[in-house]
Motif scaffolding. Structure first.
Motif, PDB file in Angstrom:
ATOM      1  N   VAL A  12       0.838  -1.191   0.000  1.00  0.00           N
ATOM      2  CA  VAL A  12       0.000   0.000   0.000  1.00  0.00           C
ATOM      3  C   VAL A  12       0.876   1.246   0.000  1.00  0.00           C
ATOM      4  CG1 VAL A  12      -1.872  -1.185   1.202  1.00  0.00           C
ATOM      5  CG2 VAL A  12      -0.180   0.093   2.527  1.00  0.00           C
ATOM      6  N   THR A  13       0.279   2.357  -0.362  1.00  0.00           N
ATOM      7  CA  THR A  13       0.985   3.629  -0.358  1.00  0.00           C
ATOM      8  C   THR A  13       1.435   3.980   1.062  1.00  0.00           C
ATOM      9  OG1 THR A  13      -0.358   4.421  -2.212  1.00  0.00           O
ATOM     10  CG2 THR A  13       0.745   6.095  -0.859  1.00  0.00           C
ATOM     11  N   PRO A  14       2.683   4.416   1.254  1.00  0.00           N
ATOM     12  CA  PRO A  14       3.125   4.813   2.595  1.00  0.00           C
ATOM     13  C   PRO A  14       2.170   5.817   3.221  1.00  0.00           C
ATOM     14  CG  PRO A  14       4.986   4.761   1.084  1.00  0.00           C
ATOM     15  CD  PRO A  14       3.752   4.557   0.249  1.00  0.00           C
ATOM     16  N   GLY A  15       1.698   5.486   4.406  1.00  0.00           N
ATOM     17  CA  GLY A  15       0.748   6.354   5.083  1.00  0.00           C
ATOM     18  C   GLY A  15      -0.682   6.183   4.622  1.00  0.00           C
ATOM     19  N   GLY A  16      -0.903   5.322   3.617  1.00  0.00           N
ATOM     20  CA  GLY A  16      -2.245   5.112   3.088  1.00  0.00           C
ATOM     21  C   GLY A  16      -3.016   4.089   3.897  1.00  0.00           C
ATOM     22  N   ARG A  17      -4.235   3.849   3.484  1.00  0.00           N
ATOM     23  CA  ARG A  17      -5.111   2.915   4.179  1.00  0.00           C
ATOM     24  C   ARG A  17      -4.633   1.485   3.964  1.00  0.00           C
ATOM     25  NH1 ARG A  17     -11.251   3.399   2.465  1.00  0.00           N
ATOM     26  NH2 ARG A  17     -10.185   3.171   0.459  1.00  0.00           N
ATOM     27  N   SER A  18      -4.456   0.746   5.061  1.00  0.00           N
ATOM     28  CA  SER A  18      -3.978  -0.624   4.993  1.00  0.00           C
ATOM     29  C   SER A  18      -5.143  -1.586   4.777  1.00  0.00           C
ATOM     30  CB  SER A  18      -3.264  -0.994   6.296  1.00  0.00           C
ATOM     31  OG  SER A  18      -4.212  -1.048   7.362  1.00  0.00           O
ATOM     32  N   VAL A  19      -4.815  -2.865   4.576  1.00  0.00           N
ATOM     33  CA  VAL A  19      -5.847  -3.894   4.435  1.00  0.00           C
ATOM     34  C   VAL A  19      -6.707  -3.957   5.692  1.00  0.00           C
ATOM     35  CG1 VAL A  19      -6.244  -6.389   4.224  1.00  0.00           C
ATOM     36  CG2 VAL A  19      -4.544  -5.265   2.774  1.00  0.00           C
ATOM     37  N   ALA A  20      -6.062  -3.931   6.861  1.00  0.00           N
ATOM     38  CA  ALA A  20      -6.808  -4.007   8.118  1.00  0.00           C
ATOM     39  C   ALA A  20      -7.722  -2.801   8.294  1.00  0.00           C
ATOM     40  CB  ALA A  20      -5.844  -4.115   9.291  1.00  0.00           C
ATOM     41  N   GLU A  21      -7.224  -1.621   7.936  1.00  0.00           N
ATOM     42  CA  GLU A  21      -8.039  -0.410   8.072  1.00  0.00           C
ATOM     43  C   GLU A  21      -9.208  -0.426   7.103  1.00  0.00           C
ATOM     44  OE1 GLU A  21      -4.560   2.685   9.577  1.00  0.00           O
ATOM     45  OE2 GLU A  21      -4.862   2.306   7.448  1.00  0.00           O
ATOM     46  N   ALA A  22      -8.968  -0.922   5.891  1.00  0.00           N
ATOM     47  CA  ALA A  22     -10.055  -1.020   4.918  1.00  0.00           C
ATOM     48  C   ALA A  22     -11.111  -2.009   5.387  1.00  0.00           C
ATOM     49  CB  ALA A  22      -9.502  -1.441   3.560  1.00  0.00           C
ATOM     50  N   ALA A  23     -10.660  -3.133   5.955  1.00  0.00           N
ATOM     51  CA  ALA A  23     -11.604  -4.130   6.463  1.00  0.00           C
ATOM     52  C   ALA A  23     -12.421  -3.573   7.622  1.00  0.00           C
ATOM     53  CB  ALA A  23     -10.855  -5.383   6.894  1.00  0.00           C
ATOM     54  N   ALA A  24     -11.778  -2.825   8.504  1.00  0.00           N
ATOM     55  CA  ALA A  24     -12.486  -2.231   9.638  1.00  0.00           C
ATOM     56  C   ALA A  24     -13.520  -1.224   9.151  1.00  0.00           C
ATOM     57  CB  ALA A  24     -11.493  -1.561  10.582  1.00  0.00           C
ATOM     58  N   GLN A  25     -13.164  -0.455   8.146  1.00  0.00           N
ATOM     59  CA  GLN A  25     -14.113   0.500   7.572  1.00  0.00           C
ATOM     60  C   GLN A  25     -15.293  -0.235   6.956  1.00  0.00           C
ATOM     61  OE1 GLN A  25     -13.177   2.172   3.764  1.00  0.00           O
ATOM     62  NE2 GLN A  25     -14.041   4.163   4.287  1.00  0.00           N
ATOM     63  N   MET A  26     -15.012  -1.307   6.235  1.00  0.00           N
ATOM     64  CA  MET A  26     -16.054  -2.040   5.550  1.00  0.00           C
ATOM     65  C   MET A  26     -17.087  -2.600   6.516  1.00  0.00           C
ATOM     66  SD  MET A  26     -16.973  -5.428   4.936  1.00  0.00           S
ATOM     67  CE  MET A  26     -15.427  -6.226   5.357  1.00  0.00           C
ATOM     68  N   LEU A  27     -16.647  -3.035   7.706  1.00  0.00           N
ATOM     69  CA  LEU A  27     -17.563  -3.628   8.675  1.00  0.00           C
ATOM     70  C   LEU A  27     -18.590  -2.621   9.181  1.00  0.00           C
ATOM     71  CD1 LEU A  27     -15.102  -5.852  10.720  1.00  0.00           C
ATOM     72  CD2 LEU A  27     -16.849  -6.616   9.098  1.00  0.00           C
ATOM     73  N   ARG A  28     -18.325  -1.333   9.014  1.00  0.00           N
ATOM     74  CA  ARG A  28     -19.271  -0.311   9.454  1.00  0.00           C
ATOM     75  C   ARG A  28     -20.234   0.077   8.348  1.00  0.00           C
ATOM     76  NH1 ARG A  28     -14.281   1.704  11.505  1.00  0.00           N
ATOM     77  NH2 ARG A  28     -14.170   3.265   9.837  1.00  0.00           N
ATOM     78  N   LEU A  29     -20.092  -0.542   7.178  1.00  0.00           N
ATOM     79  CA  LEU A  29     -20.867  -0.133   6.018  1.00  0.00           C
ATOM     80  C   LEU A  29     -21.798  -1.240   5.547  1.00  0.00           C
ATOM     81  CD1 LEU A  29     -17.849   1.369   4.080  1.00  0.00           C
ATOM     82  CD2 LEU A  29     -19.588   2.671   5.302  1.00  0.00           C
ATOM     83  N   THR A  30     -22.924  -0.850   4.997  1.00  0.00           N
ATOM     84  CA  THR A  30     -23.856  -1.834   4.469  1.00  0.00           C
ATOM     85  C   THR A  30     -24.321  -1.482   3.060  1.00  0.00           C
ATOM     86  OG1 THR A  30     -25.733  -0.669   5.467  1.00  0.00           O
ATOM     87  CG2 THR A  30     -24.739  -2.473   6.744  1.00  0.00           C
ATOM     88  N   ASP A  31     -23.784  -0.413   2.471  1.00  0.00           N
ATOM     89  CA  ASP A  31     -24.192  -0.049   1.122  1.00  0.00           C
ATOM     90  C   ASP A  31     -23.174  -0.552   0.112  1.00  0.00           C
ATOM     91  OD1 ASP A  31     -22.431   2.028   2.282  1.00  0.00           O
ATOM     92  OD2 ASP A  31     -22.600   2.922   0.289  1.00  0.00           O
ATOM     93  N   ALA A  32     -23.620  -0.689  -1.119  1.00  0.00           N
ATOM     94  CA  ALA A  32     -22.762  -1.240  -2.163  1.00  0.00           C
ATOM     95  C   ALA A  32     -21.513  -0.401  -2.366  1.00  0.00           C
ATOM     96  CB  ALA A  32     -23.539  -1.343  -3.476  1.00  0.00           C
TER      97      ALA A  32
END
Length: 279
Positions: free
Chosen positions: A226-246
């Motif tokens: 990932v880009t240095p300082g960018g969103r990691s796989v874990a951070e993306a997964a954590a974000q996704m768990l809070r979402l329910t839209d496509a």
């Protein structure tokens, strides 16, 4: 929408032959353009090839940029033009797989229980990331690029319309059509979006591996740099768990970085004398 004076100055120095300025231009653009290519073609290997061609086009046309849009917006326009004319790459696109066909495909071979093999959590995440890529590949290219620009990258409608060289109304029409199609698919299929939907990433791991869509022990997207300082796989997964839209589920990918070896090769090509640079 117009570029900032500092950006105009940077490009002017690059066009004048300042190698450090040219390097900074490449550094600014390489990862966003790689992410554009990856969303459009679906697979990292194909995206690597595409971003090489896009970067060469961008750099060799730098002198034509007049600051009428931000540099990245202009580079997206160059990249989109290339990607819309690229030969069909993914299996989904080559075989014209529709969202309905993909839904049937996901239902076939879904395990009764979650995968419990090595790196179970990582492999389930690989399924999610590869599945959302495949969803995009089921859209027509016009719909896909509108969705990527408008919903995934969250660009303003005016900027996205300029990139596509269409009216804002035409862009909005394409975007709404793509949003409606993907929302219907996700609600009826994806257990992340709707608990009553049938598909679960951990139950799709073994089937996806048997079809060659993921590699057990060697995930491409879940282990992608990932880009240095960018969103990691874990951070993306954590974000996704809070979402329910496509849009949220499809958007929740890491901030993938363009492979450095490929970028070094591009820089070498640009300084090899093989291309007439910056004119």
């Amino acid at each position: 929408m117009r570029a900032e004076p500092a950006e105009v100055d940077l490009v002017a120095r690059a066009v004048a032959g300042d190698k450090a300025a040219l390097g900074e231009v490449i550094q600014r653009l390489q990862d966003p353009l790689y992410r554009l290519a990856l969303r459009m073609v679906g697979r990292p290997a194909d995206a690597e090839d595409a971003v090489q061609e896009i970067m060469i086009r961008v750099v060799t046309r730098l002198a034509t940029w007049r600051g009428e849009a931000k540099l990245l917006t202009w580079a997206y326009r160059v990249g989109v033009n290339y990607l819309l004319n690229l030969r069909r790459q993914s299996d989904h696109e080559r075989d014209q797989v529709s969202l309905d066909d993909f839904r049937d495909d996901l239902a076939d071979g879904l395990a009764v229980e979650d995968y419990r093999g090595p790196e179970a959590v990582l492999m389930a995440e690989e399924v999610r990331l590869s599945c959302t890529q495949a969803m995009l590949q089921c859209l027509s290219r016009d719909e896909r690029v509108a969705y990527v620009l408008g919903e995934v990258f969250e660009l303003k409608a005016a900027d996205a319309a300029w990139i596509l060289d269409v009216t804002a109304a035409a862009f909005q029409k394409r975007l709404e059509r793509a949003k409606q199609r993907l929302a219907t698919f996700v609600r009826s299929t994806c257990g992340l979006a709707d608990a009553t939907a049938f598909c679960r990433c951990p139950r799709r791991v073994e089937k996806a591996a048997s079809l060659g869509r993921i590699q057990l022990g060697g995930p491409q997207l879940a282990n992608h740099p990932v880009t240095p300082g960018g969103r990691s796989v874990a951070e993306a997964a954590a974000q996704m768990l809070r979402l329910t839209d496509a849009a949220g589920i499809i958007r929740a990918h890491p901030d993938y970085a363009a492979p450095q070896a490929k970028m070094d090769a591009i820089t070498g090509l640009l300084h090899s004398g093989r291309f007439t640079l910056l004119d």
